[in-house]
Design a protein around this motif. Structure first.
Motif, PDB file in Angstrom:
ATOM      1  N   ASN A   1      37.225  39.297  60.506  1.00 38.12           N
ATOM      2  CA  ASN A   1      36.220  39.500  61.395  1.00 38.12           C
ATOM      3  C   ASN A   1      35.563  38.068  61.462  1.00 38.12           C
ATOM      4  OD1 ASN A   1      33.111  39.524  61.225  1.00 38.12           O
ATOM      5  ND2 ASN A   1      33.849  41.477  62.441  1.00 38.12           N
TER       6      ASN A   1
ATOM      7  N   GLU B   1      28.027  44.651  63.732  1.00 38.74           N
ATOM      8  CA  GLU B   1      29.424  45.077  64.159  1.00 38.74           C
ATOM      9  C   GLU B   1      30.380  44.806  62.905  1.00 38.74           C
ATOM     10  OE1 GLU B   1      32.762  46.029  65.945  1.00 38.74           O
ATOM     11  OE2 GLU B   1      30.664  46.368  66.528  1.00 38.74           O
TER      12      GLU B   1
ATOM     13  N   GLN C   1      32.677  47.510  61.934  1.00 40.66           N
ATOM     14  CA  GLN C   1      34.095  47.717  61.997  1.00 40.66           C
ATOM     15  C   GLN C   1      34.873  47.830  60.664  1.00 40.66           C
ATOM     16  OE1 GLN C   1      35.583  43.406  63.008  1.00 40.66           O
ATOM     17  NE2 GLN C   1      37.542  43.925  62.139  1.00 40.66           N
TER      18      GLN C   1
ATOM     19  N   GLU D   1      37.317  50.794  59.918  1.00 37.84           N
ATOM     20  CA  GLU D   1      38.814  50.503  59.752  1.00 37.84           C
ATOM     21  C   GLU D   1      39.158  51.051  58.112  1.00 37.84           C
ATOM     22  OE1 GLU D   1      40.290  46.673  59.988  1.00 37.84           O
ATOM     23  OE2 GLU D   1      39.173  46.310  61.974  1.00 37.84           O
TER      24      GLU D   1
END
Length: 327
Positions: free
Chosen positions: A81, A93, A97, A101
């Protein structure tokens, strides 16, 4: 990826299988070693790094990509990231994320940072605010985004990166203020997190990293009279590799570690607890300026001291000492 000097057998290793960690500033230096060690012990790691310069600014995907590749090549689990930790939208975010995941967020290691020496008399508001934005606000934003997930699952481990710079270093007043803010944030949050199974601690790291090397190159600009120690008194043959710090972070991140609200100074193969304390109390039912001056030596005695783990405890201990003396 596993450190060469590890002698513990795999049967007795402290593992992180099934745990998910976010490590910010993980593309280089100390953060890189944090990510590699956690991954080598079974954690799925979200490697966050904007890839900017030591002074802030710029961006590159390469540092984070290299760390993720190294973890995967060694059989570990990692994703990458590139969020700027000083951005509210980007940090939200980052956590979203991670949850998408890996399905959970167990560990947050707030490591991202910048640094630059700047005399106070030529420091701009923009320079001061930048330090706060990256170190203090960035730590707040990442932690706040992860917090609801940790509360819901009843478990969390948060490690924040403060610095021994918070106790004073010339030409780093902006950095010192930012790191002191991290310390205070950690102390308060550790109290709030205790009822949710969330432990919050902080680190004072000492290591030779790209950031420290860049900053140390600037220390030549500091006038000798502002130095509080003789450089000749400091050992120069110790190993400043970042991997000496990461085991402390990993222990604080482990589910079996019950420590919260503490600061640990680590580097060069050593680690020590850092704590704030208050010395003996002088009290008077009629405290005057003259009484303070006359008893200044007593007020400044360091022994015996009482640790001050929180605001309420420190205030209570002071009041108890006063009440005892005034009886």
């Amino acid at each position: 990826m596993t450190q060469a000097n590890e002698s513990i057998t795999s049967d007795s290793q402290l593992r992180f299988d099934g745990r998910v960690a976010i490590v910010t500033g993980a593309g280089r230096g100390i953060g890189r070693d944090h990510a590699l060690l956690l991954a080598s012990r079974g954690a799925a790691v979200m490697v966050n790094d904007l890839g900017g310069g030591a002074f802030g600014g710029g961006a590159s995907r390469e540092p984070a990509e290299q760390v993720v590749a190294e973890i995967r090549d060694a059989g570990g689990t990692a994703s990458l990231n590139f969020a700027d930790v000083s951005s509210e939208a980007a940090t939200s975010e980052l956590v979203a994320q991670t949850f998408k995941e890996f399905g959970r967020v167990d560990i947050v290691v707030n490591n991202a940072g910048i640094g630059r020496f700047q005399p106070f008399d030529s420091m701009s508001l923009e320079e001061f605010e930048l330090m706060l934005k990256v170190h203090t606000v960035g730590t707040f934003l990442v932690t706040r985004a992860a917090w609801p997930h940790m509360v819901e699952q009843g478990f969390g481990r948060i490690i924040m990166t403060s610095s021994n710079g918070m106790v004073g270093l010339p030409h780093l007043s902006h950095y010192s203020a930012a790191k002191a803010g991290v310390y205070g944030f950690m102390k308060s949050l550790s109290i709030e997190g205790s009822r949710h199974g969330i432990n919050v601690n902080a680190l004072w790291p000492n290591a030779t990293t790209p950031l420290s090397t860049t900053m140390n190159a600037e220390t030549e600009a500091i006038p000798p009279e502002l130095s509080v120690i003789d450089p000749a008194s400091t050992p120069t043959d110790l190993d400043g590799s970042p991997h000496h710090i990461s085991p402390v972070v990993a222990w604080l991140a482990h589910e079996s570690c019950e420590v919260t609200g503490e600061v640990f100074h680590a580097g060069y193969g050593g680690v020590t607890r850092v704590f704030m304390a208050q010395g003996p109390c002088f009290a008077s039912s009629d405290l005057t300026i003259e009484a303070v001056a006359d008893h200044w030596a007593d007020i400044n005695r360091e022994q015996p001291f009482t640790a001050a783990p929180s605001t309420l405890v420190a205030a209570r201990d002071l009041q108890l000492a006063i009440a005892t003396q005034l009886k």
